[in-house]
Scaffold this active site. Structure first.
Site, PDB file in Angstrom:
ATOM      1  N   GLY A  60       0.796  -1.222   0.000  1.00  0.00           N
ATOM      2  CA  GLY A  60       0.000   0.000   0.000  1.00  0.00           C
ATOM      3  C   GLY A  60       0.835   1.282   0.000  1.00  0.00           C
ATOM      4  O   GLY A  60       0.353   2.335  -0.394  1.00  0.00           O
ATOM      5  N   CYS A  91      -4.591  -9.779  -3.899  1.00  0.00           N
ATOM      6  CA  CYS A  91      -4.167  -8.494  -3.351  1.00  0.00           C
ATOM      7  C   CYS A  91      -4.792  -7.400  -4.214  1.00  0.00           C
ATOM      8  O   CYS A  91      -4.514  -7.334  -5.425  1.00  0.00           O
ATOM      9  CB  CYS A  91      -2.639  -8.411  -3.413  1.00  0.00           C
ATOM     10  SG  CYS A  91      -1.988  -6.801  -2.925  1.00  0.00           S
ATOM     11  N   ASN A  92      -5.641  -6.597  -3.611  1.00  0.00           N
ATOM     12  CA  ASN A  92      -6.284  -5.505  -4.357  1.00  0.00           C
ATOM     13  C   ASN A  92      -5.265  -4.461  -4.784  1.00  0.00           C
ATOM     14  O   ASN A  92      -5.349  -3.910  -5.877  1.00  0.00           O
ATOM     15  CB  ASN A  92      -7.322  -4.807  -3.480  1.00  0.00           C
ATOM     16  CG  ASN A  92      -8.497  -5.694  -3.141  1.00  0.00           C
ATOM     17  OD1 ASN A  92      -9.559  -5.572  -3.722  1.00  0.00           O
ATOM     18  ND2 ASN A  92      -8.322  -6.596  -2.195  1.00  0.00           N
ATOM     19  N   THR A  93      -4.304  -4.189  -3.900  1.00  0.00           N
ATOM     20  CA  THR A  93      -3.321  -3.138  -4.161  1.00  0.00           C
ATOM     21  C   THR A  93      -2.528  -3.460  -5.429  1.00  0.00           C
ATOM     22  O   THR A  93      -2.231  -2.576  -6.231  1.00  0.00           O
ATOM     23  CB  THR A  93      -2.380  -3.003  -2.946  1.00  0.00           C
ATOM     24  OG1 THR A  93      -3.178  -2.983  -1.765  1.00  0.00           O
ATOM     25  CG2 THR A  93      -1.553  -1.747  -3.017  1.00  0.00           C
ATOM     26  N   CYS A 205      -9.147  -5.004   0.804  1.00  0.00           N
ATOM     27  CA  CYS A 205      -7.776  -5.458   1.037  1.00  0.00           C
ATOM     28  C   CYS A 205      -7.956  -6.842   1.633  1.00  0.00           C
ATOM     29  O   CYS A 205      -8.768  -7.024   2.560  1.00  0.00           O
ATOM     30  CB  CYS A 205      -7.054  -4.548   2.019  1.00  0.00           C
ATOM     31  SG  CYS A 205      -5.500  -5.248   2.640  1.00  0.00           S
TER      32      CYS A 205
HETATM   33  N1  DGL Z   1      -3.532  -7.648   0.972  1.00  0.00           N
HETATM   34  C1  DGL Z   1      -3.265  -6.499   0.175  1.00  0.00           C
HETATM   35  C2  DGL Z   1      -4.516  -6.032  -0.570  1.00  0.00           C
HETATM   36  O1  DGL Z   1      -5.439  -6.793  -0.789  1.00  0.00           O
HETATM   37  C3  DGL Z   1      -2.571  -5.308   0.720  1.00  0.00           C
HETATM   38  C4  DGL Z   1      -1.726  -5.181   1.887  1.00  0.00           C
HETATM   39  C5  DGL Z   1      -0.489  -4.297   1.619  1.00  0.00           C
HETATM   40  O2  DGL Z   1      -0.547  -3.078   1.752  1.00  0.00           O
HETATM   41  O3  DGL Z   1       0.506  -4.895   1.254  1.00  0.00           O
HETATM   42  O4  DGL Z   1      -4.601  -4.907  -0.976  1.00  0.00           O
END
Ligand code: DGL
Length: 288
Positions: A60, A91-93, A205
């Site tokens: 992030g 991972c959305n990011t 997230c």
């Molecule tokens: N799990 C990650 C997501 O879905 C993000 C966590 C991070 O900032 O690395 O965005």
């Protein structure tokens, strides 16, 4: 009769020889475990590699160009080592930015995880929805595009949390995570406007469903929390085909970390609970 027998033998041979797919589930850290468990339930006979780029965590905070380069570099290594048939970017990011580059680089299918804005807009009655995500995800053009395409008529509050992913990691590692810290991170999701209140929050997230029970308890009022994991698992099944109940091979499941220094005893136990008893380190320091 003779032909029937031959056909039966051939189809049994096809079942026995059928390739057992390898699914790689990838995240910056432990959040992708929430997607992994639904994927394993939906496709119980696949070999599974769970890869956490903990050397790069948290994604992030990374600049967009750095994140694209990082994910491509890590994926290069993982694909060469594990030869997955399908990759889930849990991972959305990363997904809201890197999927086009990954699809251009590798000839295997990638399933992404992006904010569930369309389902949220379909579910809300108050027309007030919140997207709880990392600062990276809320800043993406991709996220704004989803809102423009699917959430017309809704007021969408984008909440970029700097701490929740780290708090979720702490919990899995057996470290304390303060209720007050969690409550402060989710507070901006709860909006009151002209007598109406936010009624849907998307967990955008993959780390956040790890804290769902606590977020429910700490929420100022009840809302629908959307966890995208079941939808991701359905997409995997669409792409790989329906799994048969009977497996003819021993299923392999391994967790890979790019740093590994944060692997505590409680985390090993948690990983084993997700079916990941084998843990390997593939060192890839950030910046290499
Ligand atoms: N799990 C990650 C997501 O879905 C993000 C966590 C991070 O900032 O690395 O965005």
């Amino acid at each position: 009769m003779q032909l029937d027998l031959l056909a039966g033998t051939a189809s049994r041979a096809a079942v026995l020889l059928r390739h057992t797919p390898t699914i790689l589930v990838f995240d910056s850290g432990l959040g992708g475990l929430t997607v992994l468990s639904k994927t394993m339930q939906a496709h119980p006979n696949a070999h599974v590699v769970y890869a956490a780029d903990d050397a790069g965590f948290p994604y992030g905070r990374l600049a967009e160009s750095d994140l694209v380069a990082r994910v491509l570099a890590v994926m290069e290594r993982l694909v060469a080592r594990f030869h997955p048939d399908l990759v889930v970017i849990a991972c959305n990011t990363a997904s809201t930015l890197v999927l086009p580059a990954l699809r251009a680089r590798f000839a295997i299918p990638f399933v992404g995880t992006v904010p569930a804005i369309k389902p949220a807009a379909a579910l809300t009655r108050s027309r007030l929805i919140s997207v709880l995500a990392t600062p990276g995800t809320v800043a993406r053009d991709y996220t704004r595009g989803l809102i423009a395409s699917y959430a017309g008529g809704c007021e969408v509050t984008l909440v970029g949390s700097t701490k929740l992913a780290g708090l979720a990691e702490a919990v899995l590692k057996g470290e304390p995570a303060d209720d007050a810290a969690i409550a402060a991170e989710i507070a901006p999701c709860f909006v009151e406007r002209d007598g109406a209140r936010t009624d849907v929050v998307t967990l955008s997230c993959t780390h956040y469903p790890l804290l769902l029970e606590r977020m429910r308890r700490l929420a100022p009022w009840p809302v629908e929390w959307i966890d995208p994991a079941p939808a991701i698992a359905r997409r995997v099944v669409q792409l790989l085909g329906q799994d048969d109940a009977l497996s003819t091979v021993a299923i392999e499941a391994v967790a890979v970390f790019t740093n590994g220094t944060g692997i505590t005893g409680p985390l090993r136990i948690a990983l084993a609970g997700y079916g990941l008893a084998e843990v390997v380190i593939e060192p890839m320091p950030l910046g290499n």
